[in-house]
Write a protein that holds these residues in place. Structure first.
Motif, PDB file in Angstrom:
ATOM      1  N   SER A  30      61.478 -11.945 -57.053  1.00 44.50           N
ATOM      2  CA  SER A  30      60.962 -11.458 -55.766  1.00 44.50           C
ATOM      3  C   SER A  30      61.563 -12.196 -54.581  1.00 44.50           C
ATOM      4  N   ALA A  31      62.231 -13.313 -54.821  1.00 46.31           N
ATOM      5  CA  ALA A  31      62.831 -14.085 -53.737  1.00 46.31           C
ATOM      6  C   ALA A  31      64.318 -13.790 -53.565  1.00 46.31           C
ATOM      7  N   ASP A  33      67.664 -11.242 -52.951  1.00 49.67           N
ATOM      8  CA  ASP A  33      68.286 -10.000 -52.525  1.00 49.67           C
ATOM      9  C   ASP A  33      69.132  -9.477 -53.676  1.00 49.67           C
ATOM     10  N   THR A  52      66.858  -5.861 -49.948  1.00 49.81           N
ATOM     11  CA  THR A  52      66.428  -7.234 -49.694  1.00 49.81           C
ATOM     12  C   THR A  52      65.290  -7.624 -50.628  1.00 49.81           C
ATOM     13  N   SER A  53      64.941  -8.898 -50.588  1.00 50.46           N
ATOM     14  CA  SER A  53      63.847  -9.393 -51.413  1.00 50.46           C
ATOM     15  C   SER A  53      62.525  -8.717 -51.062  1.00 50.46           C
ATOM     16  N   THR A  54      62.433  -8.238 -49.817  1.00 43.63           N
ATOM     17  CA  THR A  54      61.196  -7.586 -49.378  1.00 43.63           C
ATOM     18  C   THR A  54      61.220  -6.081 -49.595  1.00 43.63           C
ATOM     19  N   GLY A  55      62.321  -5.573 -50.164  1.00 43.61           N
ATOM     20  CA  GLY A  55      62.372  -4.158 -50.513  1.00 43.61           C
ATOM     21  C   GLY A  55      63.025  -3.250 -49.491  1.00 43.61           C
ATOM     22  N   THR A  56      63.677  -3.839 -48.491  1.00 43.90           N
ATOM     23  CA  THR A  56      64.351  -3.023 -47.485  1.00 43.90           C
ATOM     24  C   THR A  56      65.776  -2.720 -47.931  1.00 43.90           C
ATOM     25  N   ARG A  72      63.643  -1.407 -56.332  1.00 42.18           N
ATOM     26  CA  ARG A  72      63.330  -2.562 -57.157  1.00 42.18           C
ATOM     27  C   ARG A  72      61.875  -2.538 -57.552  1.00 42.18           C
ATOM     28  N   ASN A  74      59.413  -5.470 -58.583  1.00 37.39           N
ATOM     29  CA  ASN A  74      59.264  -6.915 -58.757  1.00 37.39           C
ATOM     30  C   ASN A  74      58.376  -7.261 -59.944  1.00 37.39           C
ATOM     31  N   ARG A 101      67.300 -15.141 -51.059  1.00 40.80           N
ATOM     32  CA  ARG A 101      67.278 -14.578 -49.708  1.00 40.80           C
ATOM     33  C   ARG A 101      67.750 -15.559 -48.640  1.00 40.80           C
TER      34      ARG A 101
END
Length: 118
Positions: A30-31, A33, A52-56, A72, A74, A101
């Motif tokens: 989850s951290a 990219d 990205t790690s945040t899903g963007t 993704r 996670n 990230r």
């Protein structure tokens, strides 16, 4: 030990679809990219899509926009590449890539072959 293992490649007719998966272990998924790259015979490796790690999802190759989607999960430590309306020129080895990230070491999978017959 960090591992990125791609799967889902194969032979498909033009116009068809495939979904690639990249299962990741040995890091805090989850951290990180994530990206998909591809390399066709005789050509340089090309960035296909990134998330990205945040899903963007950001950018990606113009040649696949509107046809390929990166995502993704996670909970499953897996990144996907949904490929629709495949063309012969999409034939390549597809590689999974990971980087924390905040930067640092880049991890690569061994790739999965995608062959699109025209």
């Amino acid at each position: 030990q960090v591992q990125l293992v791609e799967s889902g490649g194969g032979l498909v007719q033009a116009g068809g679809s495939l979904r690639l998966s990249c299962a990741v272990s040995g890091l805090t998924f989850s951290a990180f990219d994530m990206r998909w790259y591809r390399q066709a015979p005789g050509k340089e490796r090309e960035l296909v899509a990134l998330i990205t790690s945040t899903g963007t999802s950001i950018g990606g190759a113009d040649s696949v926009k509107g046809r390929f989607t990166i995502s993704r999960d996670n909970a499953k430590n897996t990144v996907y590449l949904q490929m629709n309306s495949l063309r012969a020129e999409d034939t390549a080895i597809y590689y999974c890539w990971a980087q924390h990230r905040i930067g640092g070491y880049e991890y690569w999978g061994r790739g999965t072959q995608v062959t699109v017959s025209s």
